[in-house]
Design a protein around this motif. Sequence first.
Motif, PDB file in Angstrom:
ATOM      1  N   LEU A   1      21.638 -99.297  30.614  1.00  0.00           N
ATOM      2  CA  LEU A   1      20.981 -99.781  29.329  1.00  0.00           C
ATOM      3  C   LEU A   1      20.958-101.292  29.279  1.00  0.00           C
ATOM      4  CD1 LEU A   1      22.437 -97.322  26.612  1.00  0.00           C
ATOM      5  CD2 LEU A   1      20.201 -97.216  27.581  1.00  0.00           C
TER       6      LEU A   1
ATOM      7  N   ILE B   1      18.359 -92.246  32.604  1.00  0.00           N
ATOM      8  CA  ILE B   1      18.470 -93.354  31.795  1.00  0.00           C
ATOM      9  C   ILE B   1      17.496 -94.409  32.125  1.00  0.00           C
ATOM     10  CG2 ILE B   1      19.939 -94.904  30.135  1.00  0.00           C
ATOM     11  CD1 ILE B   1      21.824 -92.786  30.553  1.00  0.00           C
ATOM     12  N   GLU B   2      17.485 -94.896  33.408  1.00  0.00           N
ATOM     13  CA  GLU B   2      16.800 -96.129  33.734  1.00  0.00           C
ATOM     14  C   GLU B   2      16.548 -96.169  35.155  1.00  0.00           C
ATOM     15  OE1 GLU B   2      15.330 -98.759  31.661  1.00  0.00           O
ATOM     16  OE2 GLU B   2      14.390 -98.550  33.651  1.00  0.00           O
TER      17      GLU B   2
ATOM     18  N   PRO C   1      22.492 -87.422  27.823  1.00  0.00           N
ATOM     19  CA  PRO C   1      21.466 -87.982  27.075  1.00  0.00           C
ATOM     20  C   PRO C   1      22.369 -88.077  25.362  1.00  0.00           C
ATOM     21  CG  PRO C   1      20.414 -86.073  28.108  1.00  0.00           C
ATOM     22  CD  PRO C   1      21.867 -86.317  28.440  1.00  0.00           C
ATOM     23  N   ARG C   2      23.029 -87.404  25.131  1.00  0.00           N
ATOM     24  CA  ARG C   2      23.915 -87.321  23.843  1.00  0.00           C
ATOM     25  C   ARG C   2      24.614 -88.844  23.879  1.00  0.00           C
ATOM     26  NH1 ARG C   2      25.876 -81.248  22.429  1.00  0.00           N
ATOM     27  NH2 ARG C   2      23.966 -80.130  23.260  1.00  0.00           N
TER      28      ARG C   2
ATOM     29  N   GLU D   1      24.127 -91.247  25.724  1.00  0.00           N
ATOM     30  CA  GLU D   1      23.024 -92.315  25.766  1.00  0.00           C
ATOM     31  C   GLU D   1      22.369 -92.766  24.480  1.00  0.00           C
ATOM     32  OE1 GLU D   1      19.317 -91.112  27.874  1.00  0.00           O
ATOM     33  OE2 GLU D   1      18.319 -93.055  26.989  1.00  0.00           O
ATOM     34  N   GLU D   2      22.391 -91.724  23.608  1.00  0.00           N
ATOM     35  CA  GLU D   2      21.812 -92.152  22.443  1.00  0.00           C
ATOM     36  C   GLU D   2      22.818 -92.794  21.331  1.00  0.00           C
ATOM     37  OE1 GLU D   2      19.786 -88.288  20.732  1.00  0.00           O
ATOM     38  OE2 GLU D   2      20.715 -88.951  19.046  1.00  0.00           O
TER      39      GLU D   2
ATOM     40  N   ARG E   1      22.966 -96.405  22.890  1.00  0.00           N
ATOM     41  CA  ARG E   1      21.683 -97.373  22.621  1.00  0.00           C
ATOM     42  C   ARG E   1      21.919 -97.804  21.239  1.00  0.00           C
ATOM     43  NH1 ARG E   1      17.331 -97.060  25.705  1.00  0.00           N
ATOM     44  NH2 ARG E   1      17.114 -95.651  27.186  1.00  0.00           N
ATOM     45  N   GLN E   2      22.576 -96.866  20.116  1.00  0.00           N
ATOM     46  CA  GLN E   2      22.422 -97.466  18.819  1.00  0.00           C
ATOM     47  C   GLN E   2      23.550 -98.579  18.960  1.00  0.00           C
ATOM     48  OE1 GLN E   2      23.613 -94.432  16.198  1.00  0.00           O
ATOM     49  NE2 GLN E   2      21.643 -93.407  16.464  1.00  0.00           N
TER      50      GLN E   2
ATOM     51  N   PRO F   1      16.838 -99.776  22.010  1.00  0.00           N
ATOM     52  CA  PRO F   1      16.061 -98.716  21.617  1.00  0.00           C
ATOM     53  C   PRO F   1      15.393 -98.050  22.583  1.00  0.00           C
ATOM     54  CG  PRO F   1      14.868-100.878  20.828  1.00  0.00           C
ATOM     55  CD  PRO F   1      16.180-101.241  21.298  1.00  0.00           C
ATOM     56  N   LYS F   2      14.830 -96.781  22.525  1.00  0.00           N
ATOM     57  CA  LYS F   2      14.275 -96.245  23.878  1.00  0.00           C
ATOM     58  C   LYS F   2      12.979 -96.517  23.963  1.00  0.00           C
ATOM     59  CE  LYS F   2      14.466 -91.470  25.779  1.00  0.00           C
ATOM     60  NZ  LYS F   2      15.806 -91.297  26.195  1.00  0.00           N
ATOM     61  N   LYS F   3      12.560 -96.815  25.116  1.00  0.00           N
ATOM     62  CA  LYS F   3      11.203 -97.205  25.285  1.00  0.00           C
ATOM     63  C   LYS F   3      10.068 -96.265  25.160  1.00  0.00           C
ATOM     64  CE  LYS F   3      12.614-100.076  29.291  1.00  0.00           C
ATOM     65  NZ  LYS F   3      13.031-100.071  30.974  1.00  0.00           N
TER      66      LYS F   3
END
Length: 346
Positions: A227, A287-288, A330-331, A333-334, A337-338, A343-345
């Motif tokens: 991230l 993720i990236e 992904p859970r 990751e969310e 990110r917060q 934020p997600k692109k």
Amino acid sequence: MATEAANGNNHVVAKKPPTPSPLRNSKFFQSNMRILVTGGAGFIGSHLVDKLMENEKNEVIVADNFFTGSKDNLKKWIGHPRFELIRHDITEPLLVEVDQIYHLACPASPIFYKHNPVKTIKTNVMGTMNMLGLAKRVGARILLTSTSEVYGDPLEHPQKEEYWGNVNPIGVRSCYDEGKRVAETLMFDYHRQHGLEIRIARIFNTYGPRMNIDDGRVVSNFIAQALRGESLTVQAPGTQTRSFCYVSDMVDGLIRLMEGDNTGPINIGNPGEFTMMELAEIVKELIEPSVSIKIVENTPDDPRQRKPDITKAKQLLGWAPKITLRQGLPRMEEDFRQRLGVPKKA
Ligand SMILES: NC(=O)c1ccc[n+]([C@@H]2O[C@H](COP(=O)([O-])OP(=O)(O)OC[C@H]3O[C@@H](n4cnc5c(N)ncnc54)[C@H](O)[C@@H]3O)[C@@H](O)[C@H]2O)c1
Ligand SMILES: O=C(O)[C@H]1O[C@H](OP(=O)(O)OP(=O)(O)OC[C@H]2O[C@@H](n3ccc(=O)[nH]c3=O)[C@H](O)[C@@H]2O)[C@H](O)[C@@H](O)[C@@H]1O
């Protein structure tokens, strides 16, 4: 004398379980079970508290010294009439009246447990003795979160509960893995000598939301690095393996173990096994994709392989993990990110 063959071993139990303290019945008006969670402000502990608090018949007390945990993880419960948070170091005795003790308090990330190894040993040995003393005084059932690190750098693969392990007793990880081995011994000695109701979970690498962002463990490192647009640091050689369990599966396993009839030790983990290079590739892909992967130096005594045999958990607890690594990442990751404000692109 009773003989118990819960784990396929014959544990000679010298005494009946201690009589519950009469004070245990003085509860908050709705509750019929008062539960202590040591280390409840940490990663797994706070998810466990969320689950226990869902049951309106539970009162939950958390004791934590906030070394690696945080009040933030419990903020939705602070002020709730069935919840109490105590700043307490478990190397000191604790006097509370409870029916069950989930004993999790102990730094879990290698960076943190190696930071003050003497304190880590004290937490595992004196801390576990204090919690066993408490369990004995009030007649509570106690569950210890032990670790797959009791198998050390395992010479058997996958690891079954009967395997005694291959642990360096004087290495830099010993404060944690030998500490947990002594904690297991103490649990069984209190069980045999005083009839205490014990449960031992051997947890394998667990991941999910609320892990400390810079906690140093591999999943949190890779997600934070991806991230931040940094290279993913695979420690050499990258072929070492781990098996990653999503935290909600772990909490489900711990509660089943506490509520069931078996003392353990029981492995709780997800048998899906990945090399660290494979994990880096998956994080990159999910993720990236633009980040690179670099090989960096490893730390001493890093176990080369690790995968739980969960036959016992399946048979004795009716438990198996439900969430795969590709579903769990992904859970997490969310949540990262917060907390990192990335934020997600679109
Ligand atoms: N997460 C994993 O992959 C994993 C694997 C195997 C075992 N475990 C075990 O599960 C438990 C929880 O691990 P986690 O990943 O949630 O770790 P964590 O570091 O997030 O949580 C540990 C908690 O214990 C508290 N604590 C530490 N020392 C204490 C002390 N002396 N007195 C009071 N509180 C203290 C910390 O402040 C923290 O809140 C630990 O016992 C760990 O050994 C975890
Ligand atoms: O499951 C367990 O029993 C134990 O697992 C972990 O210990 P470890 O597996 O060493 O955890 P990590 O620090 O996440 O390392 C896992 C692997 O990833 C590698 N790694 C770590 C960090 C990193 O940035 N890159 C990297 O490749 C390490 O070399 C290691 O091989 C936990 O942190 C312990 O608390 C727990 O008891």
